[in-house]
Enzyme design. Structure first.
Site, mmCIF file in Angstrom:
data_model
loop_
_atom_site.group_PDB
_atom_site.id
_atom_site.type_symbol
_atom_site.label_atom_id
_atom_site.label_comp_id
_atom_site.label_asym_id
_atom_site.label_seq_id
_atom_site.Cartn_x
_atom_site.Cartn_y
_atom_site.Cartn_z
ATOM 1 C CG ASP A 84 0.757 3.018 -6.426
ATOM 2 O OD1 ASP A 84 0.907 3.725 -5.407
ATOM 3 O OD2 ASP A 84 -0.301 2.993 -7.093
ATOM 4 C CB SER B 296 -15.346 3.075 -7.941
ATOM 5 O OG SER B 296 -14.977 4.206 -7.167
ATOM 6 C CB SER B 297 -11.455 6.476 -9.647
ATOM 7 O OG SER B 297 -10.348 5.893 -8.988
ATOM 8 C CB SER C 59 -23.689 8.518 -14.589
ATOM 9 O OG SER C 59 -23.782 7.649 -13.462
ATOM 10 C CD GLU D 222 -3.048 -0.462 -0.023
ATOM 11 O OE1 GLU D 222 -3.174 -0.067 -1.209
ATOM 12 O OE2 GLU D 222 -3.495 -1.536 0.381
ATOM 13 C CG ASP E 240 -5.792 1.808 -7.931
ATOM 14 O OD1 ASP E 240 -5.193 0.906 -7.306
ATOM 15 O OD2 ASP E 240 -6.326 2.782 -7.375
ATOM 16 C CD GLU F 82 -7.759 8.332 -10.006
ATOM 17 O OE1 GLU F 82 -8.085 8.287 -8.810
ATOM 18 O OE2 GLU F 82 -7.948 7.389 -10.796
#
Length: 391
Positions: free
Chosen positions: A37, A127-128, A68, A34, A172, A160
């Site tokens: 990265d 989710s992003s 959406s 965690e 991710d 992002e």
């Protein structure tokens, strides 16, 4: 997932009066590694069976219209004049991908896109990135190009970082695009080389959502990254050849302790030791030593809690309850922190009982009904496309 895809295609037809082309991208959970990265370190994520579906069809007016299905909202942009101007809105993520592709001189005409999905929001399951990669898969189809994994992930990360303004690393987007079913991915975030590691059949990965939400584009996540980068800069200055924390040892960090803030020291200590844990976890998996793997997960959670200070009371309670269950090998916070989910390694035959006990005890102590999911490693967006899925 076929039902989800067909539903999204129907919604698109109803919204825009056109048939569309569907692409899909999963969510992900990180088993260990965690906040390593963005300093060139090691991570061990896997894709999981929640998905974002992106359905696209061409328009003739030069506009990009995103709809959406979850929010039941439209957002409209002029393709030719799109600027990096986030609105703090769900549409920032797909618009950011459109912008990032344009930065690569990928020519895109107008289009309508419907986005639909079941990835839990704010849970640390990315989710992003799921939205970004699904959008990118749809847009590359629309543009008539096929991007390799590294380029696809890098463009989604740029969306992002530089459009949305969230300081995420590459993990991710890379695993959401490139994962393979039945395998965890050990990713070197500097070289983007990766290994695909089998998980023993006798274990299950159980994700427990604390129902405490976090937002990574603002607040403490960004503060932690700033503290990490400040400490990394000191080590780079004082230790020639150490360009990233990935290259640093605890001895390097200790030698620079008095030149950085106490918070930077702790954040950097977490990342240096976390990289060591990820490489040790790889060996544990290869030897099917889940007891050792679980011990490393617990050490990783303590480091996130104490050195990175990115846990919270509800997450700590979930880990505590999990580790009281006899068939749980390991448990820890997963995702950016400050809420979200725990990831747990549990014997397969005990997974349902583990979930029932954890939910009961968590609710008794917090009044919160935790969502829990028993998962297995799933295919990423590129494998879904190759295997005849939604793409």
């Amino acid at each position: 997932m076929k039902v989800e895809e067909e539903h999204a295609l129907q919604v698109h037809q109803q919204q825009f009066g056109q048939q569309g082309h569907a692409s899909a991208a999963p969510a992900r959970v990180n088993l260990i590694g965690e906040h390593t990265d963005y300093t060139g370190g090691f991570v061990m994520p896997m894709a999981i069976g929640f998905h974002t579906i992106a359905v696209i069809s061409p328009r003739q007016d030069g506009r990009a219209i995103f709809y959406s299905a979850n929010y039941k909202e439209e957002a409209s942009f002029e393709v030719a004049s799109l600027k990096a101007a986030p609105r703090d809105h769900w549409s920032d993520y797909p618009a950011g991908v459109l912008w990032a592709l344009q930065q690569e001189n990928i020519s895109l005409g107008g289009f309508s896109m419907t986005l639909a999905g079941d990835v839990p929001l704010g849970a640390g399951l990315s989710s992003s990135a799921s939205v970004e990669v699904a959008t990118a898969m749809a847009l590359q189809h629309h543009a008539g190009v096929k991007l390799p994994l590294e380029k696809l992930a890098t463009l989604c990360r740029r969306a992002e970082n530089d459009y949305v303004g969230a300081k995420c690393g590459i993990m991710d987007q890379f695993v959401v695009a490139g994962a393979v079913a039945h395998r965890a991915m050990l990713l070197d975030c500097r070289s983007l080389a990766f290994d695909l590691l089998p998980l023993p059949e006798q274990i299950r990965v159980v994700i427990c959502n604390s129902m405490v939400k976090h937002a990574v584009a603002t607040g403490e996540y960004g503060d932690r990254r700033d503290e990490v980068e400040a400490g990394q800069a000191v080590i780079h200055r004082e230790r020639p050849g150490v360009n990233l924390l990935r290259d640093a040892t605890l001895e390097d960090l200790e030698a620079c302790k008095n030149m950085m803030s106490a918070s930077s020291f702790m954040r950097c200590r977490h990342i240096i030791t976390e990289n060591q844990r990820v490489t040790a976890a790889r060996e544990a998996l290869l030897q099917e030593d889940m007891k050792r793997f679980g011990t490393l997960m617990i050490e990783a959670h303590k480091s996130m809690r104490d050195d990175f200070q990115a846990s919270c009371a509800e997450i700590d309670l979930l880990v505590e309850i999990a580790m009281q269950q006899p068939d749980c090998f390991g448990s820890r916070i997963t995702g950016g922190g400050f809420g979200g989910c725990t990831v747990n390694i549990v014997r397969a035959e005990s997974a349902e009982q583990f979930v029932a006990t954890l939910q009961e005890q968590y609710a008794a102590k917090t009044g919160i009904a935790a969502q829990c999911f028993v998962t297995a490693p799933s295919d990423g967006a590129l494998a879904l496309a190759v295997d005849g899925g939604a793409e």
